[in-house]
Design a protein around this motif. Structure first.
Motif, PDB file in Angstrom:
ATOM      1  N   HIS A  48      40.751 -31.630 -35.274  1.00 54.09           N
ATOM      2  CA  HIS A  48      41.044 -31.034 -36.583  1.00 54.09           C
ATOM      3  C   HIS A  48      42.540 -30.967 -36.848  1.00 54.09           C
ATOM      4  O   HIS A  48      43.009 -31.329 -37.937  1.00 54.09           O
ATOM      5  N   LEU A  49      43.306 -30.519 -35.847  1.00 56.72           N
ATOM      6  CA  LEU A  49      44.736 -30.306 -36.067  1.00 56.72           C
ATOM      7  C   LEU A  49      45.545 -31.595 -36.000  1.00 56.72           C
ATOM      8  O   LEU A  49      46.702 -31.617 -36.431  1.00 56.72           O
ATOM      9  N   SER A  50      44.960 -32.664 -35.483  1.00 57.95           N
ATOM     10  CA  SER A  50      45.699 -33.934 -35.394  1.00 57.95           C
ATOM     11  C   SER A  50      45.999 -34.520 -36.765  1.00 57.95           C
ATOM     12  O   SER A  50      46.861 -35.394 -36.892  1.00 57.95           O
ATOM     13  N   GLN A  51      45.304 -34.034 -37.794  1.00 51.75           N
ATOM     14  CA  GLN A  51      45.571 -34.527 -39.153  1.00 51.75           C
ATOM     15  C   GLN A  51      46.926 -34.060 -39.668  1.00 51.75           C
ATOM     16  O   GLN A  51      47.477 -34.641 -40.603  1.00 51.75           O
ATOM     17  N   PHE A  52      47.467 -32.997 -39.062  1.00 56.55           N
ATOM     18  CA  PHE A  52      48.755 -32.470 -39.498  1.00 56.55           C
ATOM     19  C   PHE A  52      49.856 -33.124 -38.664  1.00 56.55           C
ATOM     20  O   PHE A  52      50.255 -32.609 -37.616  1.00 56.55           O
ATOM     21  N   LYS A  53      50.340 -34.252 -39.124  1.00 54.67           N
ATOM     22  CA  LYS A  53      51.255 -35.080 -38.337  1.00 54.67           C
ATOM     23  C   LYS A  53      52.584 -34.385 -38.038  1.00 54.67           C
ATOM     24  O   LYS A  53      53.193 -34.614 -36.996  1.00 54.67           O
ATOM     25  N   LYS A  54      53.051 -33.548 -38.954  1.00 51.40           N
ATOM     26  CA  LYS A  54      54.350 -32.901 -38.775  1.00 51.40           C
ATOM     27  C   LYS A  54      54.237 -31.530 -38.113  1.00 51.40           C
ATOM     28  O   LYS A  54      55.234 -30.840 -37.927  1.00 51.40           O
ATOM     29  N   GLY A  55      53.031 -31.135 -37.767  1.00 54.35           N
ATOM     30  CA  GLY A  55      52.828 -29.829 -37.160  1.00 54.35           C
ATOM     31  C   GLY A  55      52.045 -28.900 -38.070  1.00 54.35           C
ATOM     32  O   GLY A  55      51.781 -29.222 -39.236  1.00 54.35           O
ATOM     33  N   VAL A  56      51.681 -27.743 -37.548  1.00 58.03           N
ATOM     34  CA  VAL A  56      50.869 -26.802 -38.307  1.00 58.03           C
ATOM     35  C   VAL A  56      51.095 -25.387 -37.778  1.00 58.03           C
ATOM     36  O   VAL A  56      51.362 -25.193 -36.593  1.00 58.03           O
ATOM     37  N   ILE A  57      51.038 -24.418 -38.683  1.00 55.24           N
ATOM     38  CA  ILE A  57      51.110 -23.003 -38.303  1.00 55.24           C
ATOM     39  C   ILE A  57      49.695 -22.440 -38.318  1.00 55.24           C
ATOM     40  O   ILE A  57      48.985 -22.570 -39.311  1.00 55.24           O
ATOM     41  N   THR A  58      49.288 -21.831 -37.220  1.00 55.06           N
ATOM     42  CA  THR A  58      47.948 -21.253 -37.135  1.00 55.06           C
ATOM     43  C   THR A  58      48.042 -19.749 -36.941  1.00 55.06           C
ATOM     44  O   THR A  58      48.677 -19.280 -35.985  1.00 55.06           O
ATOM     45  N   ILE A  59      47.433 -19.011 -37.844  1.00 49.44           N
ATOM     46  CA  ILE A  59      47.376 -17.554 -37.724  1.00 49.44           C
ATOM     47  C   ILE A  59      46.158 -17.214 -36.875  1.00 49.44           C
ATOM     48  O   ILE A  59      45.042 -17.611 -37.182  1.00 49.44           O
ATOM     49  N   ASP A  60      46.382 -16.471 -35.801  1.00 50.54           N
ATOM     50  CA  ASP A  60      45.349 -16.242 -34.785  1.00 50.54           C
ATOM     51  C   ASP A  60      45.172 -14.741 -34.546  1.00 50.54           C
ATOM     52  O   ASP A  60      46.135 -13.979 -34.619  1.00 50.54           O
ATOM     53  N   GLY A  61      43.954 -14.312 -34.224  1.00 52.44           N
ATOM     54  CA  GLY A  61      43.651 -12.895 -34.063  1.00 52.44           C
ATOM     55  C   GLY A  61      43.701 -12.369 -32.640  1.00 52.44           C
ATOM     56  O   GLY A  61      43.175 -11.280 -32.383  1.00 52.44           O
ATOM     57  N   LYS A  62      44.312 -13.083 -31.717  1.00 53.33           N
ATOM     58  CA  LYS A  62      44.388 -12.583 -30.335  1.00 53.33           C
ATOM     59  C   LYS A  62      45.138 -11.254 -30.291  1.00 53.33           C
ATOM     60  O   LYS A  62      46.142 -11.062 -30.970  1.00 53.33           O
ATOM     61  N   ARG A  63      44.638 -10.354 -29.421  1.00 55.61           N
ATOM     62  CA  ARG A  63      45.257  -9.046 -29.240  1.00 55.61           C
ATOM     63  C   ARG A  63      45.503  -8.793 -27.760  1.00 55.61           C
ATOM     64  O   ARG A  63      44.686  -9.159 -26.926  1.00 55.61           O
ATOM     65  N   ARG A  64      46.595  -8.146 -27.435  1.00 56.21           N
ATOM     66  CA  ARG A  64      46.931  -7.960 -26.020  1.00 56.21           C
ATOM     67  C   ARG A  64      46.080  -6.905 -25.332  1.00 56.21           C
ATOM     68  O   ARG A  64      46.008  -6.853 -24.105  1.00 56.21           O
ATOM     69  N   TYR A  65      45.409  -6.038 -26.101  1.00 54.40           N
ATOM     70  CA  TYR A  65      44.556  -5.019 -25.494  1.00 54.40           C
ATOM     71  C   TYR A  65      43.201  -5.581 -25.069  1.00 54.40           C
ATOM     72  O   TYR A  65      42.430  -4.900 -24.398  1.00 54.40           O
ATOM     73  N   GLU A  66      42.891  -6.810 -25.461  1.00 49.84           N
ATOM     74  CA  GLU A  66      41.574  -7.374 -25.167  1.00 49.84           C
ATOM     75  C   GLU A  66      41.342  -7.571 -23.677  1.00 49.84           C
ATOM     76  O   GLU A  66      40.231  -7.398 -23.181  1.00 49.84           O
ATOM     77  N   SER A  67      42.388  -7.994 -22.967  1.00 53.37           N
ATOM     78  CA  SER A  67      42.234  -8.267 -21.542  1.00 53.37           C
ATOM     79  C   SER A  67      43.599  -8.257 -20.886  1.00 53.37           C
ATOM     80  O   SER A  67      44.632  -8.355 -21.556  1.00 53.37           O
ATOM     81  N   PHE A  68      43.605  -8.128 -19.566  1.00 58.43           N
ATOM     82  CA  PHE A  68      44.870  -8.151 -18.833  1.00 58.43           C
ATOM     83  C   PHE A  68      45.538  -9.519 -18.964  1.00 58.43           C
ATOM     84  O   PHE A  68      46.757  -9.635 -18.939  1.00 58.43           O
ATOM     85  N   GLN A  69      44.733 -10.579 -19.098  1.00 57.91           N
ATOM     86  CA  GLN A  69      45.286 -11.922 -19.216  1.00 57.91           C
ATOM     87  C   GLN A  69      46.087 -12.097 -20.515  1.00 57.91           C
ATOM     88  O   GLN A  69      47.023 -12.879 -20.580  1.00 57.91           O
ATOM     89  N   ARG A  70      45.686 -11.357 -21.568  1.00 62.41           N
ATOM     90  CA  ARG A  70      46.382 -11.476 -22.850  1.00 62.41           C
ATOM     91  C   ARG A  70      47.450 -10.401 -23.028  1.00 62.41           C
ATOM     92  O   ARG A  70      48.041 -10.281 -24.095  1.00 62.41           O
ATOM     93  N   GLY A  71      47.666  -9.618 -21.980  1.00 58.58           N
ATOM     94  CA  GLY A  71      48.556  -8.475 -22.098  1.00 58.58           C
ATOM     95  C   GLY A  71      49.990  -8.815 -22.435  1.00 58.58           C
ATOM     96  O   GLY A  71      50.722  -7.958 -22.929  1.00 58.58           O
ATOM     97  N   GLY A  72      50.435 -10.043 -22.180  1.00 54.86           N
ATOM     98  CA  GLY A  72      51.837 -10.381 -22.400  1.00 54.86           C
ATOM     99  C   GLY A  72      52.090 -11.378 -23.506  1.00 54.86           C
ATOM    100  O   GLY A  72      53.169 -11.977 -23.547  1.00 54.86           O
ATOM    101  N   ILE A  73      51.139 -11.589 -24.431  1.00 56.86           N
ATOM    102  CA  ILE A  73      51.342 -12.591 -25.475  1.00 56.86           C
ATOM    103  C   ILE A  73      52.479 -12.183 -26.407  1.00 56.86           C
ATOM    104  O   ILE A  73      52.699 -11.005 -26.677  1.00 56.86           O
ATOM    105  N   ASP A  74      53.220 -13.182 -26.887  1.00 51.64           N
ATOM    106  CA  ASP A  74      54.283 -12.961 -27.863  1.00 51.64           C
ATOM    107  C   ASP A  74      53.718 -13.070 -29.271  1.00 51.64           C
ATOM    108  O   ASP A  74      52.610 -13.553 -29.482  1.00 51.64           O
ATOM    109  N   THR A  75      54.526 -12.639 -30.239  1.00 49.14           N
ATOM    110  CA  THR A  75      54.086 -12.700 -31.634  1.00 49.14           C
ATOM    111  C   THR A  75      53.937 -14.141 -32.097  1.00 49.14           C
ATOM    112  O   THR A  75      53.011 -14.475 -32.843  1.00 49.14           O
ATOM    113  N   VAL A  76      54.846 -15.010 -31.655  1.00 47.66           N
ATOM    114  CA  VAL A  76      54.813 -16.425 -32.023  1.00 47.66           C
ATOM    115  C   VAL A  76      54.913 -17.257 -30.751  1.00 47.66           C
ATOM    116  O   VAL A  76      55.787 -17.019 -29.917  1.00 47.66           O
TER     117      VAL A  76
END
Length: 656
Positions: free
Chosen positions: A336-364
């Motif tokens: 799906h994303l390969s159609q965007f040849k110059k890149g793409v911004i994806t807004i995602d709903g990941k949250r750091r409280y969901e699991s210890f593995q996601r505890g250190g995600i950055d905003t971008v």
């Protein structure tokens, strides 16, 4: 993200307004203006509102065990805590009264009472109650007391039951019965183990509040959080060259992606949501996505029959063997994303409280697994309660599965799901459950495993945790297949043009013993810079000077791509050699001595100092087990190099 500890700075509490009897996410009540009482939460603190289904379970447990229902129609919060399976603290009126958990051995829910819960029940029931005569100034918590101190007992008590301990009207608690009711007065032994006891009593609030009351009391705070999240999205999409990039929303049909979808609608004028239909989605999720697509643009990418086509080769996916993510999720996402040849911004709903593995995600973050994708996580610091307050404040329709017993939404057979959710899936969709059970039992039978291996969910791991090992030992369930599989390397696709440019080669490496992720990451440092995605169970390795990338999937697939055929072939070979080294290492230390930069040491297993390593390859050339590659490639199925020799081939092998 390096150096950030999971949940560093995370909140370990919420607040409770006793005047309005509602939970708050800030200290001041937005309805009455009162300063609220702090309520401590066990980590990770991803507290949420109790669903109707969970409320029914809790009510039934209290009525079964203690003959009363302390929660009634009150607002109930559940706070997820670590456990063998599903486990939640139960909070009412700002007090943690118990833990509700799913018992894997007994295959059902249980209650584990807390002191506040015991004090509350004292005024509501005489069931499972023991009256004792002990000095109030005596330290009792954690101690055993003799049957001679037992004054009275209800007749319904069985050995190992949690019981209410009454000393007097204002000094009581809970404990565990060490005998049936008729033997609790046995003066010759300790018949009660006190868990917690203390002074004071608990009285429930006279006010019955509603979810609407909670939304009203938190509205100002939630609106401020919404504004901050919208500004995050606007800030990213308006920066420099980002203005030229299209905006997408990763939509899963779950609560978090629903929130970011609504935030994106308010933040940007033009965007497109995309949904990956893995072919394993709940019917409720499919319907919800289709309904959502009537209101906002949602592009649906389908994995088709990819799961069924790969099952014969890999068997059931597992928490530590998620080959399904590669074929059912990452493949369609990349397409799906390969159609965007110059890149793409994806807004995602990941949250750091969901699991210890996601505890250190950055905003971008740049997604190393999908070239050109910049991921933005505007609600990364939100907790589940804030997500739900926002959904109800905005009156957003949501996936009905949340009301029917699911805390998270994913594939219906996902091995990462809780066993409690898997059992619930059986109740909701018995036909699909039956089909999957038949498939699992056939696979288990062919693998020399018993039906109990499937019944208790052992298929959900390749390397079983202690909680499962204990169950296996107690119930005499063998965990090892009766056959032994040897090493094999199959080339799925020889060197060929890559859809994203350059050339790629893909194969599947099967080994009797799979190296841990930690060991693989260390060994792969000798050829490039490895990164690991816990969500997809994929390792990506970037080669020095942009000479290509390799991906290693949980199912054993290895994919290498580079700008030319020769580099792609070399990279494929070198990646497999590192997997062999990590999996079959004999700790001979030859590689340690061979390294001219002293970048390698043996500390339990091979450790590589990436600051010293210059990727010279001497450690690999000196490794005996790395030479297994030459044996594996010397098969009837040889890579199709289309007449090219992408890397040195042993003399007895010629290109097909």
């Amino acid at each position: 993200m390096a150096g950030i500890k999971p949940f560093e700075g995370a909140l370990d509490h919420i607040f409770w307004c006793d005047s309005c009897n509602v939970p708050l996410i800030s200290e001041t009540c937005g309805t009455c203006g009162a300063t609220a009482r702090q309520v401590r939460l066990s980590p990770p603190g991803d507290v949420r509102f109790c669903s109707p289904y969970e409320r029914t379970i809790i009510r039934n447990l209290f009525e079964r065990d203690f003959g009363c229902d302390p929660i009634g129609e009150r607002l109930v919060l559940l706070n997820k805590i670590p456990g063998d399976d599903k486990a939640d603290e139960i909070i009412i009126d700002g007090y943690t009264i118990a833990v509700v958990y799913y018992d894997l051995k007994e295959e059902g829910y249980k209650l584990d009472l807390r002191l506040y819960g015991a004090k509350l029940l004292m005024a509501l029931t005489n069931k499972k109650t023991v009256t004792v005569d002990v000095p109030r100034n005596m330290h009792l918590s954690g101690k055993g007391i003799k049957g001679s101190t037992v004054v009275d007992t209800s007749p319904d008590i069985k050995k190992d039951d949690i019981v209410l301990i009454r000393v007097n009207e204002n000094f009581n608690g809970l404990g565990v019965a060490k005998a049936d009711a008729e033997n609790l007065k046995d003066a010759s032994q300790n018949t009660i183990k006190i868990r917690k006891i203390g002074g004071g009593s608990i009285r429930l609030n006279d006010k019955l509040s509603t979810l609407e009351d909670a939304v009203a009391a938190n509205r100002k705070t939630i609106e401020a959080m919404e504004k901050d999240a919208i500004n995050v999205i606007k800030g990213v999409v308006s920066q420099g060259k980002n203005k030229e990039l299209p905006v997408t929303v990763s939509f899963s049909g779950g609560k978090d992606s629903l929130v970011v979808l609504n935030l994106t609608k308010k933040a940007v004028k033009k965007f497109e949501a995309f949904y990956i239909d893995t072919g394993l989605e709940f019917p409720e999720t499919t319907k919800f996505v289709e309904d959502t697509a009537k209101e906002v643009p949602v592009k649906i990418e389908k994995a088709g029959k990819a799961f069924d086509e790969n099952f014969p080769a890999f068997g059931p996916p597992a928490k530590d063997f998620r080959w399904c993510c590669k074929v059912c999720k990452l493949g369609p996402v990349t397409t799906h994303l390969s159609q965007f040849k110059k890149g793409v911004i994806t807004i995602d709903g990941k949250r750091r409280y969901e699991s210890f593995q996601r505890g250190g995600i950055d905003t971008v973050e740049r997604n190393p697994f999908v070239p050109g994708q910049m991921s933005v996580f505007p609600i990364k610091d939100w907790r589940a309660i804030e997500v739900w307050l926002y959904i109800h404040m905005e009156k957003l329709p949501y996936n009905e599965l949340y009301d029917r017993g699911f805390e998270r939404i994913g594939c219906w057979l996902c091995p990462a799901a809780l066993q409690a959710e898997y059992v619930r899936m059986k109740e909701l969709h018995p036909d699909r459950y039956g089909e999957w059970q038949n498939k699992l039992h056939k696979w288990a039978d062919e693998s020399g495993l018993t039906p109990d291996y499937v019944r208790y969910g052992f298929w959900r791991w390749k390397s079983h945790p202690n909680k499962m090992l204990n169950i296996a030992q107690e119930k005499h369930i063998p965990l090892k297949p009766s056959y032994k599989s040897g090493m094999a390397l199959d080339i799925i696709r020889g060197i060929s043009p890559c859809t994203l440019g350059g050339y790629s080669i893909e194969g599947v490496l099967r080994l009797p013993n799979k190296a841990s992720t930690e060991r693989l990451l260390e060994m792969l440092k000798t050829i490039g810079a490895p990164a690991y995605s816990e969500d997809l169970d994929v390792i990506l390795v970037r080669m020095p000077k942009g000479k290509g990338t390799a991906k290693l999937f949980a199912g054993g697939q290895i994919y290498a791509s580079a700008n030319d055929k020769e580099e792609a072939g070399k990279l494929f070979e070198n990646t497999i050699r590192q997997v062999l080294r990590a999996s079959l290492c004999t700790k001979c230390r030859i590689c340690v001595r061979a390294c001219p930069k002293k970048a390698i040491r043996l500390d339990g297993h091979i450790k590589v100092d990436e600051k010293r390593c210059d990727h010279c390859g001497r450690c690999t050339r000196g490794c005996v087990v790395a030479r297994y590659y030459d044996r594996l490639i010397n098969k009837k199925q040889k890579p199709d190099f289309s007449g090219h020799r992408p890397y040195p081939v042993p003399k007895n092998i010629s290109p097909r």
